[in-house]
Design an enzyme around this catalytic site. Structure first.
Site, mmCIF file in Angstrom:
data_model
loop_
_atom_site.group_PDB
_atom_site.id
_atom_site.type_symbol
_atom_site.label_atom_id
_atom_site.label_comp_id
_atom_site.label_asym_id
_atom_site.label_seq_id
_atom_site.Cartn_x
_atom_site.Cartn_y
_atom_site.Cartn_z
ATOM 1 N N HIS A 1 0.439 -0.997 0.341
ATOM 2 C CA HIS A 1 0.514 -0.171 0.015
ATOM 3 C C HIS A 1 1.159 1.093 0.142
ATOM 4 C CE1 HIS A 1 -2.757 -2.984 1.133
ATOM 5 N NE2 HIS A 1 -2.546 -3.398 2.099
ATOM 6 N N GLU B 1 -2.261 0.713 7.791
ATOM 7 C CA GLU B 1 -1.595 -0.534 7.206
ATOM 8 C C GLU B 1 -0.351 0.198 6.852
ATOM 9 O OE1 GLU B 1 -1.182 -4.379 5.097
ATOM 10 O OE2 GLU B 1 -3.277 -3.181 5.217
ATOM 11 N N HIS C 1 3.314 -6.893 4.797
ATOM 12 C CA HIS C 1 1.441 -6.031 4.783
ATOM 13 C C HIS C 1 1.110 -6.543 6.774
ATOM 14 C CE1 HIS C 1 -0.014 -5.615 0.717
ATOM 15 N NE2 HIS C 1 1.645 -7.051 1.056
ATOM 16 N N GLU D 1 2.013 -11.501 5.849
ATOM 17 C CA GLU D 1 0.234 -10.579 6.945
ATOM 18 C C GLU D 1 1.195 -10.719 8.187
ATOM 19 O OE1 GLU D 1 -2.375 -8.963 6.065
ATOM 20 O OE2 GLU D 1 -2.562 -9.812 3.982
#
Length: 474
Positions: free
Chosen positions: A10, A24, A78, A147
């Site tokens: 992102h 995030e 992430h 993640e």
């Protein structure tokens, strides 16, 4: 040399998962930078990032970058959301030329991270998974997507924002990548230089050199620079074996001349053996890293009253803590005078203009993260200094805490032991982002040394060499 591309997920107009004020994209970038710092410090490797700041980068641009530089590995970082908890990793769920390596590398990285996430922090292992993510499908090299934890889980979120967890998980990711790609680890080689004085006047240096030569000791003058001015250092030898250097120091001291050892550290690679993807028995702890610049461990140069006098020139109402820092620093072999400089930096000369308040006796900002999180409180000033010294001890070495004093540092066991043996190694660890944290402490210490004039000539010469070492470490 192998090339790793780290991809902080992102960024820019795409915040990723959001919970309350936690985005995030911010935590992804923080972890990626820490992983890069760890890899570059510990291993012979090149690391590139798909973004360095809060910029919008398309998925295509991320994979195009990795493909164009012919990276050896791609790691996308992430954090999760959606009502779950724990850590999981992904590889591409299709078939390509890198499927086998991607799976093997993923298992190695996953195992390193989960050893921290589950064993130390009791978070769930959500498993080794596969998915059709763009950054995994379109990269022309083995790749993985991590993640880490869930932003919308209370327990996970507390860890995501916890300094020690960020350090631990970043180091685990770095170790996993290093093991997967068999990266050569950097090792240190020490050269022990025997210094028999530093002088501003070259004639004094020449007189010292001539005196040593007349006594049969080879010596020469090495010029260095401090605050833009030349200093002339008399060097009497350099040895790979510290014992030989110590013997020469003793020989020089018998002549009535003060001498000491200056350690010069260089880095060189050593090969890392390939890793079997099957789970091995737990390895022995790696060798402790060498300090960057001035070490945290060591003896103080300044005296207690000199510390207090220095503070009083800036803050006449400052507390008298010099005795505690020198006495407790000596008890733990921590440089108490430099720790005092750190306390000055943390408290703005004990004026407490930040989050921590004077009544907390928390001179190191232990546990304080800003806003309403003010950190630990200690019953007395002495206890606050003791906690500070113990926290430095945890960072500086891996030995058990001495039993001379009770353990009062509430975060001692949260530190990855021995991860920061030098003041510069505290960068990004004691404070975030803290890229110049250690340098700021050493600049205050340098000022303390320069302002101290009630010293004997030989002690002043020692201090000048310390200043030179500080300057070189910056």
């Amino acid at each position: 040399m192998k090339l790793i591309v780290l991809d902080p997920g992102h960024g820019g107009q795409d915040p990723g998962a959001v919970f309350q004020r936690l985005q995030e994209k911010v935590v992804n970038l923080d972890i990626a930078k820490r992983v890069r710092a760890y890899l570059e410090k510990e291993y012979e490797v090149k690391v590139m990032m798909t973004r360095e700041g809060d910029s919008t980068v398309s998925l295509e641009a991320r994979t195009n970058l990795a493909n164009s530089v012919k990276a050896d590995y791609f790691c996308s970082i992430h954090h999760n959301a959606g009502g779950g908890t724990g850590f999981e990793s992904y590889r591409f769920n299709g078939s390509n030329a890198f499927s086998s390596k991607s799976k093997t590398f993923q298992e190695i990285v996953h195992r390193e991270v989960i050893n921290v996430v589950t064993s130390k922090y009791n978070r769930r292992d959500r498993g080794i998974k596969a998915a059709n993510f763009h950054v995994l499908r379109e990269t022309s090299m083995p790749s993985v997507l991590l993640e880490i934890l869930f932003l919308d889980s209370t327990e996970d979120r507390a860890l995501i924002q916890h300094e020690m967890f960020k350090e631990d998980v970043s180091a685990a990711i770095g170790e996993g990548i290093a093991k997967a790609l068999a990266l050569p680890r950097k090792v240190t080689t020490n050269l022990y230089k025997v210094i028999a004085g530093s002088f501003k006047d070259r004639k004094n240096a020449e007189a010292r050199m001539k005196f040593l030569q007349e006594k049969g000791i080879t010596a020469f003058i090495a010029t260095t620079t401090l605050n833009g001015a030349p200093y002339f250092r008399v060097q009497a030898g350099a040895f790979k074996d510290r014992e030989n250097a110590e013997n020469l120091v003793d020989q020089i001291k018998k002549l009535g001349v003060e001498a000491f050892i200056l350690v010069e550290t260089t880095m060189s690679p050593t090969p890392t053996p390939p890793v079997d993807p099957t789970p091995p028995t737990p390895p022995a702890p790696p060798n402790a890293p060498k300090p960057t610049g001035l070490s945290i461990e060591g003896q103080s140069v300044l005296k207690a009253e000199e510390l207090d006098t220095f503070v009083k020139t800036i803050n006449p109402n400052g507390p008298l803590l010099g005795e505690y820092y020198i006495e407790l620093g000596d008890a733990y072999n921590i440089r108490g005078d430099v720790a005092f400089a750190q306390a000055i930096h943390e408290t703005n000369y004990f004026r407490f203009t930040g989050t921590v308040k004077p009544e907390q006796n928390n001179y190191a900002g232990i546990g304080a993260t800003g806003e309403e999180v003010r950190g630990a409180t200690f019953a007395t000033p002495e206890e606050g200094v003791l906690a500070h010294i113990q926290h430095l001890y945890a960072y500086a070495n891996r030995e058990p805490l001495p039993t001379t004093y009770p353990k009062v540092d509430p975060r001692f066991d949260l530190v990855t032991r021995g991860i920061a043996p030098g003041w510069i190694d505290l960068n990004g660890r004691w404070a975030v982002p803290g890229t110049q944290y250690g340098q700021l402490i050493l600049k205050i210490y340098e000022k303390m040394l320069e302002d101290t004039i009630t010293v004997k000539q030989e002690e002043l010469e020692k201090m000048r060499d310390v200043l030179v070492e500080l300057r070189n470490s910056n």
